[in-house]
Write an enzyme that holds these catalytic residues in place. Structure first.
Site, PDB file in Angstrom:
ATOM      1  N   GLU A  23      -7.352   8.980  15.368  1.00 14.21           N
ATOM      2  CA  GLU A  23      -7.833   9.226  14.152  1.00 14.21           C
ATOM      3  C   GLU A  23      -8.725  10.539  14.278  1.00 14.21           C
ATOM      4  O   GLU A  23      -9.811  10.384  15.072  1.00 14.21           O
ATOM      5  CB  GLU A  23      -8.378   8.423  13.375  1.00 14.21           C
ATOM      6  CG  GLU A  23      -9.075   8.683  12.110  1.00 14.21           C
ATOM      7  CD  GLU A  23      -9.982   7.440  11.273  1.00 14.21           C
ATOM      8  OE1 GLU A  23      -9.262   6.947  10.684  1.00 14.21           O
ATOM      9  OE2 GLU A  23     -11.002   7.777  11.579  1.00 14.21           O
ATOM     10  N   ASP A  34      -7.817  12.341   8.832  1.00 11.46           N
ATOM     11  CA  ASP A  34      -8.571  11.510   7.814  1.00 11.46           C
ATOM     12  C   ASP A  34      -9.419  12.219   7.104  1.00 11.46           C
ATOM     13  O   ASP A  34     -10.167  12.662   7.396  1.00 11.46           O
ATOM     14  CB  ASP A  34      -9.131  10.166   8.819  1.00 11.46           C
ATOM     15  CG  ASP A  34      -9.939   9.322   7.803  1.00 11.46           C
ATOM     16  OD1 ASP A  34      -8.956   8.714   6.927  1.00 11.46           O
ATOM     17  OD2 ASP A  34     -11.012   9.036   7.929  1.00 11.46           O
ATOM     18  N   LYS A  69      -5.295  -3.370   5.246  1.00  8.89           N
ATOM     19  CA  LYS A  69      -5.981  -3.818   3.975  1.00  8.89           C
ATOM     20  C   LYS A  69      -5.274  -4.622   3.169  1.00  8.89           C
ATOM     21  O   LYS A  69      -4.867  -4.387   2.023  1.00  8.89           O
ATOM     22  CB  LYS A  69      -6.392  -2.465   3.304  1.00  8.89           C
ATOM     23  CG  LYS A  69      -7.499  -1.670   4.079  1.00  8.89           C
ATOM     24  CD  LYS A  69      -7.728  -0.269   3.336  1.00  8.89           C
ATOM     25  CE  LYS A  69      -8.928   0.352   3.994  1.00  8.89           C
ATOM     26  NZ  LYS A  69      -9.320   1.898   3.385  1.00  8.89           N
ATOM     27  N   LYS A  82      -9.999   4.883  16.218  1.00  6.61           N
ATOM     28  CA  LYS A  82     -10.460   5.364  14.953  1.00  6.61           C
ATOM     29  C   LYS A  82     -12.218   6.067  15.239  1.00  6.61           C
ATOM     30  O   LYS A  82     -12.561   6.287  16.563  1.00  6.61           O
ATOM     31  CB  LYS A  82     -10.607   4.367  14.063  1.00  6.61           C
ATOM     32  CG  LYS A  82      -9.179   3.608  13.964  1.00  6.61           C
ATOM     33  CD  LYS A  82      -9.296   2.955  12.619  1.00  6.61           C
ATOM     34  CE  LYS A  82      -9.164   3.529  11.347  1.00  6.61           C
ATOM     35  NZ  LYS A  82      -8.868   2.581  10.218  1.00  6.61           N
ATOM     36  N   ARG A 128       3.304 -22.215 -11.288  1.00  5.00           N
ATOM     37  CA  ARG A 128       2.182 -21.204 -11.090  1.00  5.00           C
ATOM     38  C   ARG A 128       2.068 -20.780  -9.635  1.00  5.00           C
ATOM     39  O   ARG A 128       1.859 -19.323  -9.627  1.00  5.00           O
ATOM     40  CB  ARG A 128       0.888 -21.815 -11.530  1.00  5.00           C
ATOM     41  CG  ARG A 128      -0.282 -21.167 -11.508  1.00  5.00           C
ATOM     42  CD  ARG A 128      -0.428 -19.963 -12.719  1.00  5.00           C
ATOM     43  NE  ARG A 128       0.255 -18.880 -12.308  1.00  5.00           N
ATOM     44  CZ  ARG A 128       0.785 -18.038 -13.503  1.00  5.00           C
ATOM     45  NH1 ARG A 128       0.646 -18.500 -14.686  1.00  5.00           N
ATOM     46  NH2 ARG A 128       1.394 -17.050 -12.832  1.00  5.00           N
TER      47      ARG A 128
END
Length: 292
Positions: free
Chosen positions: A205, A226, A139, A171, A104
């Site tokens: 960004e 973005d 992510k 960012k 598994r």
């Protein structure tokens, strides 16, 4: 058949697989112990139930190796190879108890990684001929970043910064702090650049056209546009005019990536490569033989 990406080092594979095995059978496989004779052997084939791109063959093998070194795994494909439904990707032979115990975990990893590689390949195919590279984001599943990033490379994608320690990437939240403090964006970028070594990349960004020129003037290596509309992406590429690498990001899907690539951006980053990839349908067809 594409060129296989560099192999994952054992040091990155074994701790992750060992933790998964310990989670799944902390005190051994009780079912195997009461149903399978200790001297029974098993042979199995890892078979594709659908078309895809292979990734994680070494991880698959590690699940068996770390359970019992008497198990032997032979790969029929290499990471990065495309395969068709019905193809045999690997064969497994060894003590039945060990093969059943590791099954598994071996499948979970290989299905997950091959799913990421297959989705990435679809993105790469969608932008073919445009010159745009497909890259992942941070992510990723906690603890599995090295494996999932390898899967992206298997699908023909490239990797973004591996961690917060690898490169500077300012960012929207960073820029909001600068704005609240009344600091000049260009001057702030230049000050940041002055603190970095010559090998460290600096990316910023932006989410508005008017931010592009002040950011470029600061001397960035990469500018991320973005959530720009397609017309604004094309305009942004024209404004940058080769002075930095242009990255597009924000709600990038398989349906939109081709149009984004045709705006002329250099890089397209998508978290979907890792956070939205489904597990590929792979099966382990097994035969157990009791000793005579």
């Amino acid at each position: 058949m594409m060129t296989s990406p560099p192999a994952l080092p054992t040091a990155q594979i074994d701790p992750v697989v060992a933790a998964a095995l310990a989670e799944d059978a902390p005190w051994g496989d009780l079912t195997g112990q009461v149903f399978l004779p200790v001297d029974a052997t098993a042979s199995a084939q890892l078979v594709a139930r659908e078309d895809g791109v292979a990734s994680g063959l070494a991880v698959f093998a590690a699940a068996f190796r770390l359970t019992d070194r008497a198990v032997r795994v032979t790969s029929g494909v290499a990471d990065g190879d495309r395969f068709a439904a019905g193809d045999v990707l690997a064969t497994v032979t060894g003590p039945a108890r060990a093969v059943v115990q590791a099954e598994r975990i071996a499948l979970n990893f290989t299905q997950r990684l091959s799913g990421i590689a297959t989705l990435t390949q679809a993105f790469v195919d969608a932008v073919e001929g445009t010159g745009a590279a497909i890259t992942d984001t941070r992510k990723t599943t906690p603890g599995l970043r090295a494996l999932e990033r390898h899967a992206v490379r298997c699908g023909g994608g490239v990797n973004h910064r591996f961690s917060l320690s690898d490169a500077v990437m300012a960012k929207d939240n960073h820029l909001a702090v600068l704005q609240q403090q009344g600091l000049d964006l260009t001057a702030a970028i230049r000050r940041a650049r002055a603190q970095l070594g010559h090998t460290t990349s600096l990316e910023v960004e932006v989410d508005r056209i008017e931010q592009i020129e002040p950011v470029i003037a600061g001397g960035v290596d990469v500018i991320m546009l973005d959530n720009f509309s397609l017309p604004d992406l094309a305009r942004g590429v024209d404004l940058v005019a080769g002075r930095a690498i242009v990255e597009a990001s924000g709600t990038v899907t398989l349906e939109t990536v081709s149009d984004i690539a045709r705006t002329g951006v250099d890089v397209i980053s998508s978290g979907a490569l890792t956070h939205s990839a489904r597990h590929l349908d792979l099966g382990l067809d097994m035969t157990v033989t009791a000793a005579v």
